[in-house]
Design a protein around this motif. Structure first.
Motif, short mmCIF file in Angstrom:
data_model
loop_
_atom_site.label_atom_id
_atom_site.label_comp_id
_atom_site.label_asym_id
_atom_site.label_seq_id
_atom_site.Cartn_x
_atom_site.Cartn_y
_atom_site.Cartn_z
N THR A 42 0.84 -1.20 0.00
CA THR A 42 0.00 0.00 0.00
C THR A 42 0.87 1.25 0.00
O THR A 42 1.93 1.29 0.63
CB THR A 42 -0.92 0.02 1.24
N VAL A 43 0.45 2.26 -0.72
CA VAL A 43 1.14 3.55 -0.73
C VAL A 43 0.91 4.22 0.62
O VAL A 43 -0.23 4.49 1.00
CB VAL A 43 0.64 4.44 -1.88
N GLU A 44 2.00 4.47 1.35
CA GLU A 44 1.92 5.06 2.68
C GLU A 44 2.25 6.55 2.62
O GLU A 44 2.94 7.02 1.73
CB GLU A 44 2.89 4.36 3.64
N SER A 45 1.74 7.27 3.61
CA SER A 45 2.02 8.71 3.74
C SER A 45 2.59 8.98 5.10
O SER A 45 2.10 8.47 6.12
CB SER A 45 0.73 9.52 3.53
N SER A 311 10.45 5.29 -14.95
CA SER A 311 9.97 4.49 -13.83
C SER A 311 8.45 4.32 -13.91
O SER A 311 7.73 5.24 -14.29
CB SER A 311 10.35 5.13 -12.50
N PHE A 312 7.98 3.13 -13.49
CA PHE A 312 6.54 2.87 -13.42
C PHE A 312 6.28 1.81 -12.37
O PHE A 312 7.21 1.14 -11.88
CB PHE A 312 5.99 2.42 -14.78
N ARG A 325 1.53 2.37 -14.41
CA ARG A 325 1.38 3.81 -14.23
C ARG A 325 2.77 4.43 -14.06
O ARG A 325 3.54 4.00 -13.20
CB ARG A 325 0.53 4.14 -13.01
N PRO A 326 3.07 5.45 -14.85
CA PRO A 326 4.39 6.11 -14.70
C PRO A 326 4.45 6.91 -13.41
O PRO A 326 3.45 7.49 -12.96
CB PRO A 326 4.46 7.02 -15.93
N ILE A 327 5.61 6.93 -12.79
CA ILE A 327 5.81 7.67 -11.54
C ILE A 327 7.15 8.40 -11.61
O ILE A 327 8.00 8.12 -12.45
CB ILE A 327 5.80 6.73 -10.32
N GLU A 328 7.31 9.35 -10.69
CA GLU A 328 8.60 10.03 -10.49
C GLU A 328 9.10 9.70 -9.09
O GLU A 328 8.37 9.89 -8.11
CB GLU A 328 8.45 11.54 -10.67
N SER A 341 5.49 11.95 -7.70
CA SER A 341 4.19 12.06 -8.38
C SER A 341 3.82 10.71 -9.00
O SER A 341 4.68 9.86 -9.24
CB SER A 341 4.23 13.14 -9.47
N GLY A 342 2.50 10.55 -9.28
CA GLY A 342 2.02 9.35 -9.95
C GLY A 342 1.18 8.44 -9.09
O GLY A 342 0.47 7.58 -9.61
#
Length: 385
Positions: A42-45, A311-312, A325-328, A341-342
């Motif tokens: 999971t994407v964490e913050s 990167s993706f 999905r592309p990301i930075e 981002s992404g």
């Protein structure tokens, strides 16, 4: 499919009988491809430290070669090689007898000149009294006064000689000028040591605190300088394999010029080195804590893939299928990727098992022991050429 069959002959004439039948079998429905087992994350913050990485070398905070300021024979060695010493500790002793004799001679000379001075002053007082009564000439008084002044200057000179002799005598005791650790002894007991000895008696390195010089690309210079203006920056020292954190220190110097041959800037950090994990000459990995990003998005570094466009990641949709999905990526540190981002917090991405995926493929999330086993198998397959 249509099947046509002709049979039978009646009498002499042939009578063909045709049977027409439809033998087309019902088409079998195509089965969907099986779900691909993957490990998801999971994407964490949260608050994420931003580091600049470099290589550095530990140097002694202070380094002193203990030299003799006089010439003489060493009659005593009072330290062990590699010993920790304090400022003022006796390290070695030079034969003091010649210098004690010089001091005694200087004291004797001063005492003789002082006695002569006292006598000259007494004569001056007598001649002055006689001159007032007309029994002594002005020339005699002037000559005696000059002699008295000469002897007074000689006594002052003698005091200087005594001070020099006492200083030389004190030099027969070689003491530690700083706190530190002694190195290899360069002169053994019984040998003659001189001020011109290049290696001196021993080298002492101060390692508490310790300094570390490291290099970073010159492109980071402006940002480092701006951050230093707000307060001291934290520097972390790691072992050469980048697995063990050795100490935490502060950045205290940016060199006054760029190294043009390498396009880097040299920096120095100081560490308390309480556990003596930093040793002069040691090559280490360095992390300069440049900033802490508030609310930064992070995922496992293994989720980041590289493609022709950069990167993706494979993002898992609510329907259980995946899409790229592309990301930075800002940085990947200790296996955690900081995303510029992404992605959004709470989204799920594939962190292991990507090599079997295609856009739109259904996935099966592995958890617990199954997930750990899949990650282990993936790491083994990547190691096999």
């Amino acid at each position: 499919m249509v099947l046509i069959t002709a049979v039978a002959v009646i009498g002499g004439a042939g009578l063909a009988v045709w049977y027409v039948g439809d033998t087309t079998a019902p088409a079998q429905a195509a089965l969907p491809p099986p779900a691909v087992p993957v490990v998801a994350g999971t994407v964490e913050s949260g608050n994420v430290p931003v580091y600049l990485r470099g290589m550095g070398t530990v140097v002694a905070y202070n380094n002193v070669i203990v030299q003799s300021q006089i010439t003489g024979q060493i009659i005593k060695i009072a330290f062990i090689q590699g010993q920790t010493v304090k400022k003022g500790d006796l390290l070695a002793e030079i034969d003091p007898r010649p210098y004690q004799a010089q001091l005694d001679q200087a004291v004797a000379t001063r005492d003789r000149d002082q006695a002569q001075l006292l006598n000259a002053r007494a004569d001056l007082n007598r001649y002055t009294a006689l001159q007032q009564k007309g029994f002594a000439t002005t020339q005699l008084v002037a000559t005696q006064n000059a002699q008295s002044n000469q002897l007074q200057a000689q006594v002052k000179y003698d005091e200087g000689v005594i001070a020099q002799a006492r200083t030389n005598l004190s030099y027969t005791r070689l003491t530690a000028p700083i706190d530190g650790v002694t190195g290899v002894r360069q002169v053994d007991q019984g040998n003659i040591i001189t001020p011109s000895s290049a290696n001196g008696l021993v080298d002492i390195a101060q390692i508490q605190p310790a300094s570390l010089f490291f290099f970073l690309p010159q492109t980071d210079f402006v940002e480092i300088q701006q951050q230093m203006a707000t307060g001291p920056l934290t520097v972390l020292a790691y072992s050469q394999d980048d697995k063990v954190k050795l100490d935490t220190g502060k950045l205290d110097l940016i060199d006054n010029q760029i190294v043009q041959t390498t396009g880097t800037i040299r920096l120095r950090a100081s560490f308390p080195n309480a556990k003596r994990t930093l040793w002069p000459g040691e090559l280490l990995n360095v992390r300069l804590l440049l900033d802490t990003r508030q609310g930064g998005l992070t995922i496992a570094g293994s989720a980041v893939q590289q493609g022709p466009q950069g990167s993706f990641v494979w993002v898992i949709g609510s329907d259980g299928t995946v899409q790229t999905r592309p990301i930075e990526v800002a940085q990947i540190d200790d296996g955690i990727a900081l995303i510029d981002s992404g992605l959004q917090a709470g989204e799920k991405v594939v962190v292991d098992g990507q090599y079997r995926l295609q856009p739109g493929a259904s996935i099966q999330e592995l958890t617990g022991q199954a997930a750990r086993g899949a990650q282990l198998q993936s790491s083994i397959e990547q190691e096999i050429p």
